[in-house]
Design an enzyme around this catalytic site. Structure first.
Site, mmCIF file in Angstrom:
data_model
loop_
_atom_site.group_PDB
_atom_site.id
_atom_site.type_symbol
_atom_site.label_atom_id
_atom_site.label_comp_id
_atom_site.label_asym_id
_atom_site.label_seq_id
_atom_site.Cartn_x
_atom_site.Cartn_y
_atom_site.Cartn_z
ATOM 1 N N ASP A 186 33.582 1.754 -4.356
ATOM 2 C CA ASP A 186 33.120 2.548 -5.507
ATOM 3 C C ASP A 186 31.691 2.162 -5.842
ATOM 4 O O ASP A 186 31.225 1.073 -5.481
ATOM 5 C CB ASP A 186 34.014 2.318 -6.735
ATOM 6 C CG ASP A 186 33.907 3.471 -7.741
ATOM 7 O OD1 ASP A 186 34.829 4.306 -7.789
ATOM 8 O OD2 ASP A 186 32.890 3.551 -8.469
ATOM 9 N N LYS A 220 40.525 14.415 -3.831
ATOM 10 C CA LYS A 220 40.369 15.309 -4.985
ATOM 11 C C LYS A 220 39.457 16.461 -4.586
ATOM 12 O O LYS A 220 38.511 16.289 -3.824
ATOM 13 C CB LYS A 220 39.741 14.527 -6.138
ATOM 14 C CG LYS A 220 39.803 15.276 -7.482
ATOM 15 C CD LYS A 220 38.777 14.786 -8.462
ATOM 16 C CE LYS A 220 38.981 13.419 -9.049
ATOM 17 N NZ LYS A 220 39.969 13.342 -10.103
HETATM 18 N N1 SAM Z 1 41.150 6.645 -8.301
HETATM 19 C C1 SAM Z 1 40.540 5.843 -9.350
HETATM 20 C C2 SAM Z 1 41.623 5.084 -10.036
HETATM 21 O O1 SAM Z 1 42.778 5.443 -9.826
HETATM 22 O O2 SAM Z 1 41.332 4.153 -10.762
HETATM 23 C C3 SAM Z 1 39.762 6.701 -10.332
HETATM 24 C C4 SAM Z 1 38.527 7.266 -9.716
HETATM 25 S S1 SAM Z 1 37.450 7.990 -10.882
HETATM 26 C C5 SAM Z 1 38.275 9.497 -11.253
HETATM 27 C C6 SAM Z 1 36.117 8.566 -9.928
HETATM 28 C C7 SAM Z 1 35.277 7.450 -9.353
HETATM 29 O O3 SAM Z 1 34.373 8.020 -8.422
HETATM 30 C C8 SAM Z 1 34.406 6.699 -10.372
HETATM 31 O O4 SAM Z 1 34.803 5.371 -10.445
HETATM 32 C C9 SAM Z 1 32.992 6.820 -9.798
HETATM 33 O O5 SAM Z 1 32.233 5.635 -9.927
HETATM 34 C C10 SAM Z 1 33.289 7.125 -8.340
HETATM 35 N N2 SAM Z 1 32.168 7.739 -7.626
HETATM 36 C C11 SAM Z 1 31.485 8.865 -7.967
HETATM 37 N N3 SAM Z 1 30.522 9.114 -7.068
HETATM 38 C C12 SAM Z 1 30.591 8.121 -6.121
HETATM 39 C C13 SAM Z 1 29.856 7.837 -4.935
HETATM 40 N N4 SAM Z 1 28.853 8.622 -4.542
HETATM 41 N N5 SAM Z 1 30.193 6.744 -4.215
HETATM 42 C C14 SAM Z 1 31.207 5.948 -4.621
HETATM 43 N N6 SAM Z 1 31.941 6.170 -5.736
HETATM 44 C C15 SAM Z 1 31.638 7.245 -6.479
#
Ligand code: SAM
Length: 309
Positions: free
Chosen positions: A79, A160
């Site tokens: 992440d 997703k």
């Molecule tokens: N599945 C996780 C959980 O169950 O705890 C929740 C994920 S949350 C909905 C979406 C995540 O996508 C965030 O933590 C955000 O930092 C990450 N994210 C967004 N863009 C990203 C990228 N380019 N690279 C890595 N992580 C990313």
């Protein structure tokens, strides 16, 4: 909104705390599993966009659950944000759209392959739907690109997806790599949200496909490579921004370039449209007849029917 009012309003938020999940999203993966049995036989998995870590918790509990040997279990979670440690989960902090992150993930597999890749990636939503959908699609394609390097044939990819207006393009790109692509909407995902999850099973890249570390959507040097790609390797539709940096930005407003004392004259269109579809609406608007009950309206020599809108 206070924590206790969210507790009252959102059953999954409340349950997650009661059952020790870091986020209510855990139920989305659990409910996808109830339907698709995605953890069956899985020992190696990657969790992309994992923070705060509830999907990694699910992976850790399912893959290292009671009575299972943990020695050959491998879970790699990535992440942008730092994440508190979890048993048996290797954590990387990085951007999944960057080639360096993709390489680091692949490096952790030491030539081995994963049985399952999951991605719950979501951008910080701006509220501008087109932009949100576009960025989310980029995350999905970055995840797919990483998946093509580490998923074993027959493996599963769950991600997703925002079901926006261009979603069918994403489905067709996924179908190139997976014969079975299903869109799932777990009960714990709010109906008001455009999110769903693609469950892509039986990974089977096209014959002759060579995974490419360049991200076709984001890597600026990709253009050169793209032109060299042939056959099954030219499968991901690239997005290329055209025009050099000196070109006008169509989202910007530029001042009129007038000489001192010179007024501005607006030029007519080079060719006015012939019978444009908005002609009727403009005519009605001028007469304040839009949004009126069905009626016969006579405008000049044209008779039109208007409808309540
Ligand atoms: N599945 C996780 C959980 O169950 O705890 C929740 C994920 S949350 C909905 C979406 C995540 O996508 C965030 O933590 C955000 O930092 C990450 N994210 C967004 N863009 C990203 C990228 N380019 N690279 C890595 N992580 C990313």
């Amino acid at each position: 909104m206070g924590r206790s009012s969210k507790d009252k309003r959102d059953i999954y938020y409340r349950l997650a705390k009661e059952e020790g999940w870091r986020a209510r999203s855990a139920y989305k993966l659990l409910q996808i599993n109830e339907e698709f049995d995605i953890f069956k036989g899985v020992t190696k998995a990657v969790d992309l966009c994992a923070a705060p870590g509830s999907w990694s918790q699910v992976l850790s509990r399912k893959l290292r659950g009671e009575g299972k040997s943990t020695s050959d279990v491998k879970i790699v979670a990535v992440d942008l944000q730092a994440m508190a440690p979890l048993p048996g989960v290797t954590q990387l902090q990085g951007d999944i759209t960057k080639e360096s992150t993709a390489r680091e993930i692949v490096g952790h597999f030491d030539g081995e392959q994963a049985d399952l890749v999951v991605c719950d990636g979501a951008p910080d939503v701006t509220g501008l739907h087109d932009i949100d959908e576009y960025i989310q699609a980029q995350l999905l394609l970055a995840a797919l690109n990483i998946t093509t390097h580490i998923l074993k044939p027959g493996g599963t990819f769950v991600a997703k997806i925002f079901r926006g207006k261009d979603v069918t393009l994403l489905y067709s790109q996924l179908k190139i790599f997976f014969p079975n692509v299903t869109v799932a909407k777990p009960k714990s995902s709010r109906n008001s949200s455009i999110e769903s999850f693609v469950v892509c099973q039986n990974y089977a890249p096209p014959k002759g496909y060579i995974p490419n570390m360049s991200n076709p959507l984001l890597d600026h040097s990709y253009d050169a490579n793209f032109n060299n790609l042939e056959g099954p390797n030219r499968v991901i539709v690239p997005f290329l921004a055209c025009g050099d940096l000196s070109a006008y930005d169509s989202d910007k407003t530029y001042p009129l370039q007038l000489e001192a004392g010179e007024g501005y004259t607006s030029l007519p269109p080079t060719q006015a449209p012939i019978n444009p579809p908005y002609q009727t609406a403009s005519a009605l608007k001028k007469k304040d007849m839009l949004a009126k009950e069905i009626d016969q309206v006579t405008q000049g020599d044209v008779t039109m029917e208007t409808e309540e809108t």
